[in-house]
Write a protein that holds these residues in place. Structure first.
Motif, mmCIF file in Angstrom:
data_model
loop_
_atom_site.group_PDB
_atom_site.id
_atom_site.type_symbol
_atom_site.label_atom_id
_atom_site.label_comp_id
_atom_site.label_asym_id
_atom_site.label_seq_id
_atom_site.Cartn_x
_atom_site.Cartn_y
_atom_site.Cartn_z
ATOM 1 N N ALA A 107 0.834 -1.194 -0.104
ATOM 2 C CA ALA A 107 -0.030 0.025 -0.033
ATOM 3 C C ALA A 107 0.719 1.356 0.047
ATOM 4 O O ALA A 107 0.496 2.234 -0.665
ATOM 5 C CB ALA A 107 -1.007 0.104 1.211
ATOM 6 N N ALA A 108 1.850 1.355 0.842
ATOM 7 C CA ALA A 108 2.965 2.527 0.663
ATOM 8 C C ALA A 108 3.460 2.797 -0.641
ATOM 9 O O ALA A 108 3.620 3.750 -0.917
ATOM 10 C CB ALA A 108 4.063 2.313 1.673
ATOM 11 N N SER A 109 3.780 1.660 -1.323
ATOM 12 C CA SER A 109 4.385 1.928 -2.734
ATOM 13 C C SER A 109 3.405 2.372 -3.802
ATOM 14 O O SER A 109 3.731 3.320 -4.337
ATOM 15 C CB SER A 109 4.706 0.426 -3.195
ATOM 16 O OG SER A 109 5.972 0.126 -2.513
ATOM 17 N N THR A 210 9.146 7.553 -16.376
ATOM 18 C CA THR A 210 8.881 6.316 -15.774
ATOM 19 C C THR A 210 9.057 6.769 -14.165
ATOM 20 O O THR A 210 9.817 7.430 -13.813
ATOM 21 C CB THR A 210 10.001 5.073 -16.134
ATOM 22 O OG1 THR A 210 9.970 5.005 -17.452
ATOM 23 C CG2 THR A 210 9.926 3.938 -15.274
ATOM 24 N N HIS A 211 8.254 5.817 -13.326
ATOM 25 C CA HIS A 211 8.422 5.764 -11.986
ATOM 26 C C HIS A 211 9.211 4.683 -11.479
ATOM 27 O O HIS A 211 8.347 3.750 -11.945
ATOM 28 C CB HIS A 211 7.097 6.077 -10.962
ATOM 29 C CG HIS A 211 7.301 5.729 -9.795
ATOM 30 N ND1 HIS A 211 7.747 6.680 -8.933
ATOM 31 C CD2 HIS A 211 6.496 5.176 -9.135
ATOM 32 C CE1 HIS A 211 7.736 6.253 -7.805
ATOM 33 N NE2 HIS A 211 6.917 5.229 -7.709
ATOM 34 N N LEU A 212 10.179 4.835 -10.676
ATOM 35 C CA LEU A 212 10.740 3.312 -10.371
ATOM 36 C C LEU A 212 10.398 3.208 -8.699
ATOM 37 O O LEU A 212 10.571 4.075 -8.011
ATOM 38 C CB LEU A 212 12.438 3.472 -10.449
ATOM 39 C CG LEU A 212 12.938 3.707 -11.914
ATOM 40 C CD1 LEU A 212 14.215 3.996 -11.932
ATOM 41 C CD2 LEU A 212 12.676 2.160 -12.793
ATOM 42 N N ASP A 213 10.041 2.092 -8.424
ATOM 43 C CA ASP A 213 9.500 1.528 -6.974
ATOM 44 C C ASP A 213 10.648 0.635 -6.721
ATOM 45 O O ASP A 213 10.347 -0.822 -7.192
ATOM 46 C CB ASP A 213 7.948 1.127 -6.957
ATOM 47 C CG ASP A 213 7.699 0.816 -5.726
ATOM 48 O OD1 ASP A 213 8.382 1.278 -4.636
ATOM 49 O OD2 ASP A 213 6.848 -0.041 -5.745
ATOM 50 N N VAL A 237 12.275 8.899 -0.720
ATOM 51 C CA VAL A 237 12.233 7.613 0.175
ATOM 52 C C VAL A 237 11.337 7.446 1.246
ATOM 53 O O VAL A 237 10.707 8.699 1.599
ATOM 54 C CB VAL A 237 13.698 7.494 0.994
ATOM 55 C CG1 VAL A 237 15.084 7.725 -0.224
ATOM 56 C CG2 VAL A 237 13.964 8.730 1.833
ATOM 57 N N ASP A 238 11.176 6.513 1.878
ATOM 58 C CA ASP A 238 10.286 6.405 3.088
ATOM 59 C C ASP A 238 10.716 6.892 4.330
ATOM 60 O O ASP A 238 9.993 7.857 4.985
ATOM 61 C CB ASP A 238 9.507 4.828 3.270
ATOM 62 C CG ASP A 238 10.562 3.857 3.623
ATOM 63 O OD1 ASP A 238 11.995 4.176 3.340
ATOM 64 O OD2 ASP A 238 10.383 2.626 3.782
ATOM 65 N N PHE A 288 11.151 5.859 -5.880
ATOM 66 C CA PHE A 288 11.144 5.712 -4.547
ATOM 67 C C PHE A 288 11.628 4.565 -4.023
ATOM 68 O O PHE A 288 11.327 3.285 -4.527
ATOM 69 C CB PHE A 288 9.192 5.395 -4.501
ATOM 70 C CG PHE A 288 8.707 5.392 -2.981
ATOM 71 C CD1 PHE A 288 9.018 6.290 -1.891
ATOM 72 C CD2 PHE A 288 8.298 4.006 -2.578
ATOM 73 C CE1 PHE A 288 8.753 6.105 -0.610
ATOM 74 C CE2 PHE A 288 7.622 4.080 -1.271
ATOM 75 C CZ PHE A 288 8.049 4.851 -0.275
ATOM 76 N N LYS A 289 12.372 4.810 -2.941
ATOM 77 C CA LYS A 289 13.178 3.620 -2.260
ATOM 78 C C LYS A 289 12.558 3.381 -0.790
ATOM 79 O O LYS A 289 12.613 4.498 -0.120
ATOM 80 C CB LYS A 289 14.683 3.993 -2.095
ATOM 81 C CG LYS A 289 15.551 2.908 -1.576
ATOM 82 C CD LYS A 289 15.352 1.510 -2.054
ATOM 83 C CE LYS A 289 15.527 0.482 -0.995
ATOM 84 N NZ LYS A 289 14.967 -0.811 -1.409
#
Length: 313
Positions: A107-109, A210-213, A237-238, A288-289
């Motif tokens: 869910a966070a991603s 692009t979005h990298l997760d 980042v989180d 997003f890491k």
């Protein structure tokens, strides 16, 4: 008697929209969540502590990583979550930590992708076929309904086909990707959930916008994308403290000077609060890491408790 909530009860209490809303609120006004601590039980076995607290509750996730556990009837990674009352310190519930983890991670991603990907993305690629992969596809499908083309890639084609078919059977329209470079190049969101120690996705495959997760790597020695991908991206980042200590996809290029600390735009909370702008145009590559944040566990556990335990009269 302390209520003990099973994996089935945890999943049932966390519908994706409800969980995403709770996580968004937690990132906007985060509780106290110290960086997790790891203790070596042996050269191969690890015990992790992940605490967090706010003005209502205290939460503690205990995670064991014991590679030999399957030989004794257990799981390599096991987790339990203890929720306590903030005012009295009394335990309120014990929950299945594995279910809590996979659901809040996915869910966070998806929440991050809603903030960082191009508007109304249509194509998603999930790289990896481990325990998190199906949960990522379920969460993305539920929280980004514009996604109409879902692909899955894994090193073993037979495993990938079986997982894709099982997801199709439950209504998630995903297909195996025969070529990883082609799938990356044709996807607006690329989600990596591997345990790779060498890059799997390369920057020259990634198209503008692009979005990298990146979800799988959780130690400085793990990599899912190469330096070229990181250097091209605007990075969120989180947790800044955790990511700068644990995320090999950032730690390694930082150590070599490929990127600098200024390359990190900020954390997800800063983006959601409007303090920083991660995506400036449809051509930006965002990254997003996540390494896992205790605030996510506490937010999810509180929802589970509220949904599962009757309130006192």
């Amino acid at each position: 008697m302390l209520p003990q909530l099973t994996a089935e009860q945890v999943h049932a209490a966390l519908p994706w929209p409800v969980l995403a809303a709770a996580l968004e609120a937690a990132f906007m006004a985060p509780p106290v969540a110290p960086v997790r601590t790891a203790h070596a039980l042996s050269p191969s076995d690890t015990l992790l502590f992940m605490p967090a607290w706010n003005d209502r509750a205290i939460g503690l996730k205990l995670v064991t990583v014991i590679p030999s556990a399957p030989r004794h009837g257990g799981h390599t990674v096991d987790a339990s979550y203890l929720l306590l009352d903030r005012f009295t310190g009394a335990p309120r519930a014990l929950m299945d930590g594995e279910a809590l983890t996979v659901r809040r991670t996915a869910a966070a991603s998806a929440l991050a992708a809603r903030a960082l990907a191009v508007p109304q993305p249509q194509s998603l690629l999930v790289v990896g076929t481990g325990r998190l992969a199906p949960w990522m596809l379920r969460a993305y499908r539920a929280l980004l309904p514009s996604l109409t083309r879902l692909q899955l890639w894994g090193r073993d084609a037979a495993t990938t086909a079986r997982l894709a078919q099982s997801l199709l059977d439950e209504g998630v329209p995903v297909s195996p990707a025969p070529s990883l470079p082609d799938a990356v190049a044709s996807s607006q969101i690329v989600c990596c959930v591997t345990t790779a120690t060498a890059p799997v996705v390369h920057g020259d495959w990634v198209r503008a916008g692009t979005h990298l997760d990146l979800v799988g790597g959780f130690t400085p020695g793990m990599r899912e994308v190469d330096d070229a991908a990181v250097a091209r991206a605007r990075i969120v980042v989180d947790s800044l403290d955790s990511a700068l200590r644990e995320a090999g996809d950032l730690v390694q290029p930082l150590e070599r000077g490929v990127i600098t600390r200024a390359s990190l735009v900020g954390d997800l909370g800063m983006v959601l609060r409007g303090e920083v702008i991660a995506r400036r145009s449809d051509r930006d590559i965002t990254l997003f890491k996540s390494v896992g944040h205790a605030l996510e566990d506490l937010a999810a556990a509180t929802v589970v408790f509220d949904q599962s335990i009757p309130a006192a009269p």
